[in-house]
Design a protein around this motif. Structure first.
Motif, mmCIF file in Angstrom:
data_model
loop_
_atom_site.group_PDB
_atom_site.id
_atom_site.type_symbol
_atom_site.label_atom_id
_atom_site.label_comp_id
_atom_site.label_asym_id
_atom_site.label_seq_id
_atom_site.Cartn_x
_atom_site.Cartn_y
_atom_site.Cartn_z
ATOM 1 N N ARG A 1 63.139 30.259 38.539
ATOM 2 C CA ARG A 1 62.617 28.498 38.794
ATOM 3 C C ARG A 1 62.781 28.390 37.144
ATOM 4 O O ARG A 1 63.325 26.955 36.905
ATOM 5 C CB ARG A 1 61.549 28.185 39.569
ATOM 6 C CG ARG A 1 61.421 26.464 39.599
ATOM 7 C CD ARG A 1 60.857 25.906 40.380
ATOM 8 N NE ARG A 1 60.125 24.333 40.134
ATOM 9 C CZ ARG A 1 59.343 24.357 40.451
ATOM 10 N NH1 ARG A 1 58.390 24.898 40.868
ATOM 11 N NH2 ARG A 1 59.091 22.514 40.508
ATOM 12 N N ALA B 1 63.368 23.022 42.233
ATOM 13 C CA ALA B 1 63.252 23.608 43.330
ATOM 14 C C ALA B 1 64.194 25.260 43.487
ATOM 15 O O ALA B 1 64.889 25.022 43.472
ATOM 16 C CB ALA B 1 62.966 23.665 44.838
ATOM 17 N N GLY C 1 58.740 25.507 44.804
ATOM 18 C CA GLY C 1 59.050 23.860 44.105
ATOM 19 C C GLY C 1 58.379 23.131 45.271
ATOM 20 O O GLY C 1 56.903 23.210 45.888
#
Length: 417
Positions: A74, A81, A95
Motif C-alpha cells: 500500500r 486501501a 486501509g
C-alpha cells in the motif's frame, strides 16, 4: 590608510557570511553525494519498500504473510486501501474500515475468472451505494465512516490485477482510491507482476524441497532391498556360531535403519553421518570379513559441519557395492574429512574396479539408467542446496578405483540438523 573599527566589523561579517555559505553548500553537496538526487532517493525508497514486502511472501500467499506485506505494498502504491486475495478468499486488507469478504471477492472473482486487470467504479463494487457502505463500513456509523480513517466515499473506485503462477491465476491485488487513473492501473499491474514472481519463487522452493524429499526416498529405497537382505543373512550366519556377535550386529542394524528411515529434518551433522557410516561398515565387514579394509582420517574441527541427510553413506555404499564387491581379493576404502578454509572437504576413495567416465557423465546427467542412483541423487541434492559449484567431483577409470570429493560450507545458519 588605517582601517576603522566599523570597517573591521564589516569585513568580519562578510567573511563569516561567506564561510557559512561555503559550509552550507559543502554540506548539501556531501549529502547529494551520499544520497543522490531526488530520483535516486525515490528509487532507493521504492526498492527498500519492495524488499520489506518480499520477505513476507516467501511462503507464498498465506494470510499471515499477506497481512504484513500488504502494508508495504500500500505504501508502495500510495493508495487509500489495498487488498490481497487468493483463489477463494480475501487474505489481507490494509486501509480504512473492515470490509467483509464478499465485498472484496466480488471484483476479485471477475479478475480470477478473466485473468485480466479490471477497473471497477462505485456502481461495480456493490449492487448499490448502501451495499458498498455495508461492505466497507466496519465499525463506523450509519454514514459509512470509520473513526480516524477515510470516509467510504473516498474509496469509490478500485483496480484489481491478477497474481499468476505460470498460466494459472492464483490470486489478486486490489487497490482502492477516490479515482483510478491510468498511472495507478499501470503501477498496480507492475506490483501484481512482482507479487507473482515472489509466489513463483515460493512455489519453486516448495518444489525443490519436495524433490529433495523424493530423492531421499529414492536413496532409502536403494538401501533397503540390497543392504537389508545381505545384513540379515550375515546376522543369521552368526546366530549359532557366535550369538554375542549376532546380538551386537542386530543392535547396529537397528540403529542404522532407524537413522536411515527417520522422518524429520533434511540435514544432519557430519558426525552423525559418519556414525551411520561406521554402523553400515560394521555390518558389511560381517559379510566380507578381512576382504574389506577401512581407514579413517577425520579432523575433529569439521565434525559439527551441517551436511544434507544421507549425503555420505550412499557414497560409501557405492564404493562397497560397485567398487569392492566386484573385485577379487582385498579392497580398501579410505574416508577423510578435513578443514579447507570456509569449507569442510570430504573424500571417499576405493581401489575397486572403477567406472567408465563417459558412462558416469551420463549417469550424473540423468541420461542413463544405472545402479549408481546414489551418486546421481547425492550430486543433485548438493547442487540444489549449495549451487552447481558444489556437486560431486569424481575421479575414476576402469580398473583404477574411484575418488569422490565433496565440499560443503562450514557456516550454514539457514540449514539446521
Amino acid at each position: 590608510m588605517p582601517i576603522s573599527a566599523l570597517e573591521m566589523v564589516t569585513i568580519a561579517v562578510v567573511v563569516l557570511a561567506v564561510a557559512s555559505l561555503v559550509a552550507v553548500i559543502g554540506f548539501r553537496l556531501s549529502r547529494s553525494r551520499d544520497l543522490g538526487n531526488d530520483a535516486d532517493r525515490a528509487t532507493y525508497a521504492t526498492l527498500h519498500t519492495a524488499a520489506l514486502a518480499s520477505k513476507y511472501l516467501r511462503r507464498g500467499l498465506d494470510p499471515e504473510g499477506a497481512g504484513k506485506a500488504s502494508r508495504h505494498l500500500r505504501s508502495l502504491l500510495e493508495c487509500d486501501a489495498l487488498t490481497l486475495t487468493d483463489e477463494s478468499t480475501q487474505l489481507a486488507w490494509d486501509g480504512p474500515g473492515d470490509p467483509d469478504t464478499a465485498f472484496v471477492m466480488r471484483p476479485a472473482n471477475k479478475v480470477l475468472a478473466s485473468g485480466r486487470t479490471q477497473v471497477f467504479r462505485r456502481r461495480d463494487l456493490g449492487t448499490g451505494e448502501q451495499d458498498a457502505a455495508d461492505g466497507l463500513a466496519g465499525t463506523g456509523g450509519a454514514d459509512g465512516n470509520t473513526a480516524g480513517s477515510l470516509s467510504l466515499p473516498a474509496l469509490r473506485e478500485a483496480v484489481f490485477a491478477p497474481v499468476c503462477v505460470g498460466t494459472r491465476v492464483v490470486g489478486t491485488v486490489g487497490v482502492f482510491a477516490p479515482h483510478v487513473r491510468a498511472g495507478l492501473v499501470r503501477a498496480t499491474n507492475e506490483v501484481a507482476a512482482w507479487v507473482s514472481t515472489q509466489v513463483e519463487l515460493a512455489d519453486l522452493d516448495s518444489s525443490k524441497n519436495q524433490l529433495m524429499e523424493a530423492e531421499v526416498r529414492a536413496l532409502r529405497a536403494q538401501i533397503s532391498p540390497h543392504f537389508i537382505y545381505n545384513s540379515l543373512n550375515a546376522i543369521a550366519s552368526f546366530i549359532h556360531t557366535d550369538p554375542a556377535r549376532a546380538r551386537e550386529l542386530v543392535v547396529e542394524f537397528a540403529d542404522f535403519t532407524r537413522y536411515s528411515f527417520r522422518r524429520h529434518g533434511d540435514f544432519t551433522t557430519l558426525a552423525e553421518e559418519l556414525k551411520a557410516i561406521d554402523r553400515y561398515l560394521l555390518l558389511e565387514r560381517a559379510r566380507f570379513g578381512e576382504r574389506l579394509q577401512v581407514s579413517l582420517q577425520i579432523g575433529p574441527e569439521v565434525l559439527s559441519t551441517v551436511v544434507p541427510y544421507l549425503s555420505l553413506q550412499p557414497l560409501v555404499e557405492n564404493a562397497v557395492r560397485h567398487g569392492l564387491e566386484q573385485k577379487d581379493g582385498t579392497g580398501h576404502i579410505g574416508i577423510r574429512a578435513h578443514d579447507a578454509g570456509p569449507y569442510a572437504e570430504v573424500t571417499i576413495e576405493d581401489d575397486g574396479v572403477g567406472i567408465d567416465p563417459d558412462h558416469l557423465r551420463s549417469v550424473l546427467g540423468g541420461h542413463a539408467a544405472s545402479d549408481h542412483v546414489g551418486l546421481r541423487n547425492v550430486d543433485a541434492r548438493l547442487r540444489q542446496v549449495y549451487g552447481d559449484d558444489h556437486g560431486l567431483v569424481i575421479d575414476t577409470a576402469p580398473g583404477a578405483g574411484t575418488l569422490i570429493t565433496l565440499r560443503v560450507p562450514k557456516f550454514q545458519p539457514e540449514n539446521q540438523p
